[in-house]
Structure formats: C-alpha cells, structure tokens
Design a protein around this motif. Structure first.
Motif, PDB file in Angstrom:
ATOM      1  N   THR A 185      32.825  30.334 -15.328  1.00 61.70           N
ATOM      2  CA  THR A 185      33.013  29.223 -16.285  1.00 61.70           C
ATOM      3  C   THR A 185      32.484  27.776 -15.516  1.00 61.70           C
ATOM      4  N   SER A 186      31.882  27.283 -16.549  1.00 57.94           N
ATOM      5  CA  SER A 186      31.285  25.804 -15.999  1.00 57.94           C
ATOM      6  C   SER A 186      31.957  24.749 -15.541  1.00 57.94           C
ATOM      7  N   GLY A 187      33.410  25.129 -15.353  1.00 58.88           N
ATOM      8  CA  GLY A 187      34.068  23.958 -14.784  1.00 58.88           C
ATOM      9  C   GLY A 187      34.455  22.782 -15.486  1.00 58.88           C
ATOM     10  N   THR A 188      34.391  22.936 -16.810  1.00 55.52           N
ATOM     11  CA  THR A 188      34.709  21.706 -17.525  1.00 55.52           C
ATOM     12  C   THR A 188      36.116  21.194 -17.384  1.00 55.52           C
ATOM     13  N   THR A 189      36.937  22.262 -16.870  1.00 55.12           N
ATOM     14  CA  THR A 189      38.378  21.623 -16.646  1.00 55.12           C
ATOM     15  C   THR A 189      38.749  22.197 -15.239  1.00 55.12           C
ATOM     16  N   PHE A 230      22.592  31.483 -18.466  1.00 54.90           N
ATOM     17  CA  PHE A 230      23.600  31.399 -17.438  1.00 54.90           C
ATOM     18  C   PHE A 230      24.771  30.847 -18.136  1.00 54.90           C
ATOM     19  N   HIS A 231      24.562  30.433 -19.325  1.00 57.84           N
ATOM     20  CA  HIS A 231      25.890  29.911 -20.189  1.00 57.84           C
ATOM     21  C   HIS A 231      26.508  31.152 -20.883  1.00 57.84           C
ATOM     22  N   ALA A 232      27.663  31.702 -20.592  1.00 55.28           N
ATOM     23  CA  ALA A 232      28.404  32.552 -21.236  1.00 55.28           C
ATOM     24  C   ALA A 232      27.251  33.686 -21.705  1.00 55.28           C
ATOM     25  N   GLY A 302      27.854  26.408 -31.319  1.00 54.71           N
ATOM     26  CA  GLY A 302      29.203  26.761 -30.848  1.00 54.71           C
ATOM     27  C   GLY A 302      29.071  26.024 -29.465  1.00 54.71           C
ATOM     28  N   GLY A 303      30.247  26.177 -28.738  1.00 53.51           N
ATOM     29  CA  GLY A 303      30.279  25.760 -27.126  1.00 53.51           C
ATOM     30  C   GLY A 303      31.264  24.337 -27.359  1.00 53.51           C
ATOM     31  N   SER A 304      30.970  23.694 -28.472  1.00 50.22           N
ATOM     32  CA  SER A 304      31.893  22.407 -28.805  1.00 50.22           C
ATOM     33  C   SER A 304      31.582  22.225 -30.242  1.00 50.22           C
ATOM     34  N   LEU A 323      25.715  27.980 -38.740  1.00 57.15           N
ATOM     35  CA  LEU A 323      26.860  28.848 -38.675  1.00 57.15           C
ATOM     36  C   LEU A 323      27.707  28.319 -37.545  1.00 57.15           C
ATOM     37  N   HIS A 324      28.929  28.015 -37.810  1.00 63.25           N
ATOM     38  CA  HIS A 324      29.672  27.502 -36.693  1.00 63.25           C
ATOM     39  C   HIS A 324      30.382  28.524 -35.893  1.00 63.25           C
ATOM     40  N   ALA A 325      30.557  28.692 -34.779  1.00 66.61           N
ATOM     41  CA  ALA A 325      31.200  29.654 -34.102  1.00 66.61           C
ATOM     42  C   ALA A 325      31.961  29.220 -32.883  1.00 66.61           C
ATOM     43  N   TRP A 326      33.028  30.006 -32.645  1.00 65.84           N
ATOM     44  CA  TRP A 326      33.744  29.457 -31.255  1.00 65.84           C
ATOM     45  C   TRP A 326      33.861  30.758 -30.350  1.00 65.84           C
ATOM     46  N   MET A 328      34.324  31.325 -25.465  1.00 65.51           N
ATOM     47  CA  MET A 328      34.373  30.838 -24.272  1.00 65.51           C
ATOM     48  C   MET A 328      33.596  32.063 -23.255  1.00 65.51           C
ATOM     49  N   THR A 329      33.289  31.528 -22.198  1.00 62.96           N
ATOM     50  CA  THR A 329      32.840  32.355 -21.012  1.00 62.96           C
ATOM     51  C   THR A 329      33.966  33.474 -21.122  1.00 62.96           C
ATOM     52  N   GLU A 330      35.115  33.433 -21.114  1.00 65.89           N
ATOM     53  CA  GLU A 330      36.310  34.405 -20.914  1.00 65.89           C
ATOM     54  C   GLU A 330      36.078  35.456 -22.042  1.00 65.89           C
ATOM     55  N   THR A 355      35.204  25.015 -40.153  1.00 65.31           N
ATOM     56  CA  THR A 355      36.153  25.654 -39.183  1.00 65.31           C
ATOM     57  C   THR A 355      35.558  26.331 -37.894  1.00 65.31           C
ATOM     58  N   GLN A 356      36.413  26.765 -36.934  1.00 64.80           N
ATOM     59  CA  GLN A 356      35.697  27.309 -35.764  1.00 64.80           C
ATOM     60  C   GLN A 356      35.459  28.861 -36.274  1.00 64.80           C
ATOM     61  N   GLY A 357      36.039  29.481 -37.395  1.00 64.32           N
ATOM     62  CA  GLY A 357      35.796  30.598 -37.897  1.00 64.32           C
ATOM     63  C   GLY A 357      36.961  31.591 -37.931  1.00 64.32           C
ATOM     64  N   GLY A 414      43.561  27.416 -23.795  1.00 62.67           N
ATOM     65  CA  GLY A 414      43.710  25.994 -23.502  1.00 62.67           C
ATOM     66  C   GLY A 414      42.922  25.241 -24.769  1.00 62.67           C
ATOM     67  N   ASP A 415      42.794  25.924 -25.862  1.00 60.80           N
ATOM     68  CA  ASP A 415      42.482  25.352 -27.171  1.00 60.80           C
ATOM     69  C   ASP A 415      43.693  25.154 -28.006  1.00 60.80           C
ATOM     70  N   VAL A 416      43.746  24.044 -28.642  1.00 62.23           N
ATOM     71  CA  VAL A 416      44.785  23.734 -29.532  1.00 62.23           C
ATOM     72  C   VAL A 416      44.352  23.725 -31.080  1.00 62.23           C
ATOM     73  N   ASP A 429      41.677  20.448 -30.760  1.00 58.06           N
ATOM     74  CA  ASP A 429      41.415  19.751 -29.531  1.00 58.06           C
ATOM     75  C   ASP A 429      41.594  20.837 -28.517  1.00 58.06           C
ATOM     76  N   ARG A 430      40.985  20.197 -27.122  1.00 58.17           N
ATOM     77  CA  ARG A 430      41.445  21.222 -26.072  1.00 58.17           C
ATOM     78  C   ARG A 430      42.944  20.602 -25.392  1.00 58.17           C
ATOM     79  N   ALA A 431      43.631  21.589 -25.018  1.00 64.54           N
ATOM     80  CA  ALA A 431      45.030  21.008 -24.803  1.00 64.54           C
ATOM     81  C   ALA A 431      44.949  19.800 -23.874  1.00 64.54           C
ATOM     82  N   GLY A 520      25.811  20.974 -21.297  1.00 67.42           N
ATOM     83  CA  GLY A 520      25.649  20.195 -22.481  1.00 67.42           C
ATOM     84  C   GLY A 520      26.550  19.700 -23.449  1.00 67.42           C
ATOM     85  N   LYS A 521      27.858  20.019 -22.749  1.00 66.14           N
ATOM     86  CA  LYS A 521      28.993  19.527 -23.740  1.00 66.14           C
ATOM     87  C   LYS A 521      29.342  18.098 -23.280  1.00 66.14           C
ATOM     88  N   PHE A 522      30.291  17.393 -24.064  1.00 67.24           N
ATOM     89  CA  PHE A 522      30.543  15.870 -23.659  1.00 67.24           C
ATOM     90  C   PHE A 522      31.585  16.198 -22.445  1.00 67.24           C
TER      91      PHE A 522
HETATM   92  P1  ADP Z   1      33.617  25.363 -20.318  1.00 68.19           P
HETATM   93  O1  ADP Z   1      35.239  25.644 -20.311  1.00 68.19           O
HETATM   94  O2  ADP Z   1      33.208  25.112 -18.842  1.00 68.19           O
HETATM   95  O3  ADP Z   1      33.370  24.282 -21.270  1.00 68.19           O
HETATM   96  P2  ADP Z   1      32.993  27.711 -21.935  1.00 68.19           P
HETATM   97  O4  ADP Z   1      31.371  27.376 -22.295  1.00 68.19           O
HETATM   98  O5  ADP Z   1      33.317  29.002 -21.804  1.00 68.19           O
HETATM   99  O6  ADP Z   1      32.922  26.673 -20.559  1.00 68.19           O
HETATM  100  O7  ADP Z   1      33.786  26.650 -22.880  1.00 68.19           O
HETATM  101  C1  ADP Z   1      34.500  27.148 -23.587  1.00 68.19           C
HETATM  102  C2  ADP Z   1      35.447  26.106 -24.518  1.00 68.19           C
HETATM  103  O8  ADP Z   1      34.357  25.611 -25.145  1.00 68.19           O
HETATM  104  C3  ADP Z   1      36.408  26.667 -25.461  1.00 68.19           C
HETATM  105  O9  ADP Z   1      37.608  26.822 -24.815  1.00 68.19           O
HETATM  106  C4  ADP Z   1      36.670  25.528 -26.372  1.00 68.19           C
HETATM  107  O10 ADP Z   1      37.242  24.317 -25.856  1.00 68.19           O
HETATM  108  C5  ADP Z   1      35.061  24.859 -26.488  1.00 68.19           C
HETATM  109  N1  ADP Z   1      34.417  25.558 -27.690  1.00 68.19           N
HETATM  110  C6  ADP Z   1      33.422  26.515 -27.761  1.00 68.19           C
HETATM  111  N2  ADP Z   1      33.195  26.555 -29.070  1.00 68.19           N
HETATM  112  C7  ADP Z   1      33.637  25.526 -29.766  1.00 68.19           C
HETATM  113  C8  ADP Z   1      33.713  25.268 -31.136  1.00 68.19           C
HETATM  114  N3  ADP Z   1      32.936  25.946 -31.809  1.00 68.19           N
HETATM  115  N4  ADP Z   1      34.395  24.039 -31.566  1.00 68.19           N
HETATM  116  C9  ADP Z   1      35.153  23.609 -30.440  1.00 68.19           C
HETATM  117  N5  ADP Z   1      35.281  23.762 -29.245  1.00 68.19           N
HETATM  118  C10 ADP Z   1      34.447  24.542 -28.750  1.00 68.19           C
END
Ligand code: ADP
Length: 541
Positions: A185-189, A230-232, A302-304, A323-326, A328-330, A355-357, A414-416, A429-431, A520-522
């Motif tokens: 995981t890229s270690g955002t958290t 290298f990203h998921a 996706g990704g955020s 096309l919006h998708a949700w 995680m690496t996991e 929506t995230q889908g 960890g997503d809410v 949000d993220r938790a 490349g995420k915030f």
């Molecule tokens: P990292 O945890 O380092 O950011 P990931 O790429 O695995 O690495 O990130 C997964 C997280 O990215 C998800 O748990 C969620 O919080 C966020 N995410 C992914 N896709 C979306 C999306 N479409 N909308 C909002 N958040 C998203």
C-alpha cells in the motif's frame, strides 16, 4: 456430492500463453517522447520467455521475489507476464516512495533481483546498499555501466542479458493459490503493508475488469494505462488486456498533461485509466490547447473521488464519459464501478454515476457502525465499509500484520459511506479524514467537490482543524486556476446553497499546490502537518 467438472488451475502461465498466441497481433505501445516503440503480443511472448530464461540463469527459482522499479512500458509488461508465469513473485516497487519506505518494502519482501529503468537508476542507486537481499540489478532502457554495484550485487544490461537467451520457456503449472505478485500500500495512512495476489485472484479479477458492467475491456480496445504499474497493479489492466487481447498504450515517464495530450493525438486510445489529479491537469491543458479526444469511449477514474464538475466537463465539452470506480491495493483493486442501472437516464443517471459504484457479485460488502452493528443498505445509514471476496486480501504479507484491518474474514477498508438498496456505494470520507463538528460529521469529500465546482478553482482539499467550540471545523485549501482569481468570501458565498449552513467552512487558505502522495492523491497527512506547524496562511471568515 462432488461435481464432475475438471479442476484446471487458474495459473498466469495459461494467460500468458493464451494472450501471446490467440492475440498475437495486439500491441504493447511504449511512448518515447517523440513517438512510440511497438511490440505485438506475439513478440511479447518471446520477450517474456527471454526474461524468464535470464532470471533462471541468475538463479531465480521457486517463489523468489523479483522487484520492478520501472515506468509503464514494454519491459515492465514483459516482467508482469514472465515473473508469475515462471512461478516467481513479481514485486512492483513504487518509484515515488520515500527512501526509507523503499528500503523497508524491498527488504520486507526479500527481493532477490530488481529490474530498473535507466532513468530511475539514480533514484535506486542511493538506496541499493541498504537492500539486504538483492543480488542482481538489471538495467533496462539505459546504461548499466552508470550503476556502481555495492558489494555482493551484480549489475546487468537488460538488452545484453536477454539477447543471449532462447525465446521459448517451459512455463510450469503453478498452484493457483500461490502468490503471483505483490504490491505494498502506498502508505497514505501509515507504513506500507504488503498484499500478495494469487494467480487465481488475478485471473478472476481480470475477468471482472472485462465484464460489460465493469470496465468493459475488450479485444478492440486500445487502453492507455496511465495509472502506474506499481499502483495496485495498474488497476488490473495489464492482465485483463492479455486475457482479451486489448492493446496497451504505455506512457513510460511522460505523464505531464502536454505529453499525455500528444499520446492521445498520436495513438487515439479508446480507453484510459488514471487518478483524478491526472484528468484535472489534462482538462486544464485542453482548455488552453483544444484537441479532439472523442476517440476515448470511456475513461476510468478512481483512487480518490472523481469530482462531479470534472465528470461533466469531460462529457459535455469533449464527449468522453468518465466511469467512476472504487478500490484499494487490498482489493486487487476493483471493488465497485458506477454504471447506472438499466433504464435510468438524465439527472438520475448522473446521481448514480457520481457514486463510487455498485459491487459486483464477487465482492461482498457491509457497513459497520461505531457500536459494531451492521447498518442497513438504505442509502442513508453511514458506517465503515467492510468487504470480502476471492480477490480481496485476507491478511498482509509476513509479520507486518495489522489485526485491526481484518476480522471474521472481512477487510476493514477504513472508508466511511452509505449504500443504496440496489448496492451503490457512496463514500463520504476516509475514517480518519471525517470532520467531527459539534458531534456531527462533515464529509471532506462533499466540501471538496462543492468548492471544485467553482470555475476559478483548480483543486481544493479539506481537512479538519481543532476548534475550541466545535472540536473540529473544516479548513479548505484552495488552488486557484492560472489567470483567475477568487476570494474566500466569494467561495463561501458560492457554497451557500450547496451545503448545510452549519457545514459552511470559515477557515480558508490559498496554496500553490495540494501536496500529493506517491500515487497522486491529495496528501492530507502533510496538509494537516503544514497546518499544525503554522505554515498555512489562514483567512477566517
Ligand atoms: P493508499 O491507501 O495508500 O491511498 P490505495 O491506492 O490502496 O492506497 O488507496 C485506497 C483508498 O483510496 C480507498 O480506501 C479509498 O479511501 C480511496 N479511494 C479509492 N477509490 C476511490 C473513489 N472512487 N472515491 C473515493 N476514494 C477512493
């Protein structure tokens, strides 16, 4: 009663054999800055065989880890194909990790060999002496003699090493449950955690990527894969392409808006995938340099969260649906994809697309509230999302465990968010990013989307900051578009009819750029640090 069916292994060697023969004419196209170099899938098969022979000659056996420190290109694709198919484990190293994290993940995964692109040699060289298990480094697309090997490490030229190898390989049948590839995981958290995908999970995930209510990847597609390998796992696109024969267009290191626009013009991809920040950058570039991009039948984001304003701009100005998708690496990473249900049109369809889908059949999902009970799927009740399924991680690799993340066979994301009765997920949000104001929750994502809908705003990130009266209040960090201007008071006024009054932010700051993570995420962790270190100039309204 046992079934009477055969039990073939979903092993990536079959995928490699299938893609490189049945789809021998499909292509991996690598951008060179000026033009492109091309390899068809038939040649990819020979390339992968030479790489597998080369790795064997260096002593790679069993499930040893082969790391890649590379851009998206043909050589990286050959590693994706060859390493799991020979029974070894591909470890995609994130080239943007902090040095100490890179050292951590390569040592933790016990990488034996690293494939590196010539342009990335200087980045790797600094950390190489600390990578305890690495015995061989293979330099592709560059000069191997530029890398001084530390004691115990041999450096090879990719081209010379592979030129001496046969272009066939006796791919073994690997147990489908064995590890094929790993990604941290890229270690955002927090610290990076290793996810080891199996042959089976990759195979099933690839089928999902191609399904028509998913990314719909098919043989006639030319997929521009901007999301890094290298990203998921590049969101599963490389393996899915091999499965159905879609061609791959790889941007290599040319990831800025101007070169992406040139790749679009030259190669006319039908499909593309990247995080929102890439598309926001391209949108700004296109405003100044208009270009027809309607060859893109669809772009997956996706990704955020994909800001609705960006989705409208792409569709209405350029005729390209987002096309919006949700995921995680996991989750390999495909977790949900936002295609509206049949028969839904107009504004209602847009509401679904924001929506995230929707979860596919193989991803089970539930929402868990603060008191540990399950929230109903009523489109309103909010809880932490938990998922399970055949391509969802059940644990992290090795001793780097995080027991809070997994329980009763479920992954805590960890997503809410909330889920509608027909299975559409909306993340609020993220938790850890939720803003708790006076006992109520404010969604940082909703505020960001509302601010980013203002025409003078290029980017906006929202974090919670301590507040004596309300515990926490939102702080909006705004990046103004070039050549435009806007004040905090104007932005607050703009929000007045879009969010509840008590949610209207009073803290604003204008910055040159939102800090970004390695993918490349915030980077809100850094934004929060800037705030607590007093580095942000805040106007309070
Ligand atoms: P990292 O945890 O380092 O950011 P990931 O790429 O695995 O690495 O990130 C997964 C997280 O990215 C998800 O748990 C969620 O919080 C966020 N995410 C992914 N896709 C979306 C999306 N479409 N909308 C909002 N958040 C998203």
């Amino acid at each position: 009663m046992l079934s009477t069916m055969q039990d073939g292994q979903l092993s990536l060697a079959h995928l490699l054999r299938h893609g490189t023969t049945v789809h021998a004419n499909s292509e991996v196209v690598t951008w060179t800055g000026e033009g492109a170099r091309r390899e068809d899938y038939g040649e990819l098969g020979q390339h992968a065989a030479r790489l597998a022979n080369a790795l064997r000659s260096l002593g790679v056996t069993g499930d040893q880890r082969v790391g890649t420190f590379m851009w998206n290109n043909a050589e990286h694709m050959a590693a994706y194909a060859a390493v799991p198919a020979m029974g070894a484990v591909l470890h995609t190293l994130n080239i943007r990790l902090f040095p100490e994290q890179l050292v951590f993940v390569a040592n933790h995964a016990e990488d034996q060999v690293i494939l590196v692109d010539g342009t990335l040699v200087p980045l790797l060289a600094k950390q190489l002496p600390q990578l305890n298990t690495v015995r061989h480094v293979i330099v592709a697309n560059g000069d191997a003699s530029a890398l001084e090997a530390p004691a115990g490490v041999e450096v090879h030229s990719y081209d010379e090493l592979l030129a001496a190898q046969p272009d066939t390989f006796d791919w073994p049948v690997v147990d489908e449950r064995a590890a094929a590839a790993m990604c941290y995981t890229s270690g955002t958290t927090g610290d990076p955690k290793g996810v080891a995908y199996s042959h089976r999970s990759i195979w099933l995930h690839s089928m999902q990527v191609c399904m028509s209510d998913s990314m719909r990847l098919a043989q006639h597609d030319k997929a521009l894969v901007i999301v890094p390998m290298f990203h998921a796992m590049s969101w599963g696109l490389p393996y899915a392409a091999l499965m159905v024969g879609a061609s791959l267009i790889m941007p290599d290191r040319f990831l800025q808006p101007a070169p992406i626009a040139r790749i679009l013009e030259a190669e006319k991809p039908t499909f593309a995938g990247a995080v929102p920040t890439i598309w926001q950058g391209l949108l700004q570039h296109l405003e100044a340099n208009p270009q027809d991009i309607s060859h893109l039948r669809e772009v997956v984001v996706g990704g955020s969260a994909a800001p609705p304003s960006m989705m409208h701009a792409f569709e209405e100005k350029y005729g390209v649906p987002i096309l919006h998708a949700w995921g995680m690496t996991e989750t390999s990473p495909l977790g949900s994809v936002a295609r509206p249900p049949g028969g839904v049109t107009g504004e209602q369809a847009w509401e679904y697309r924001y929506t995230q889908g929707r979860f596919p059949a193989s991803v089970r999902a539930r929402l868990i509230t603060d008191d540990g009970t399950e929230a109903p799927w009523d489109g309103e009740s909010v809880g932490e999302l938990e998922v399970s399924g055949p391509w969802i991680a059940g644990a992290y690799y090795g001793d780097n465990v995080d027991p809070d993340k997994f329980h009763d066979g479920w992954l805590r994301t960890g997503d809410v968010g909330k889920v509608t009765p027909d299975g559409f997920l909306t993340l609020t949000d993220r938790a850890k990013d939720v803003i708790k104001s006076g006992g109520e929750w404010i969604s940082s994502v909703d505020l960001e989307n509302a601010v980013m809908a203002h025409p003078a705003v290029a980017e906006a990130a929202v974090i919670g900051v301590p507040d004596e009266k309300w515990d926490e209040r939102p702080l909006v960090a705004v990046v103004v578009r070039e050549g435009q201007s806007v004040t905090a008071a104007e932005l607050r006024e703009f929000l007045a009819d879009k969010v509840a009054k008590w949610q209207l932010p009073e803290n604003w700051t204008f910055i040159d750029e939102v800090p970004k993570t390695s993918v490349g995420k915030f980077d809100k962790k850094r934004l929060r640090a800037f705030h607590s270190e007093g580095k942000l100039d805040i106007s309070k309204l």
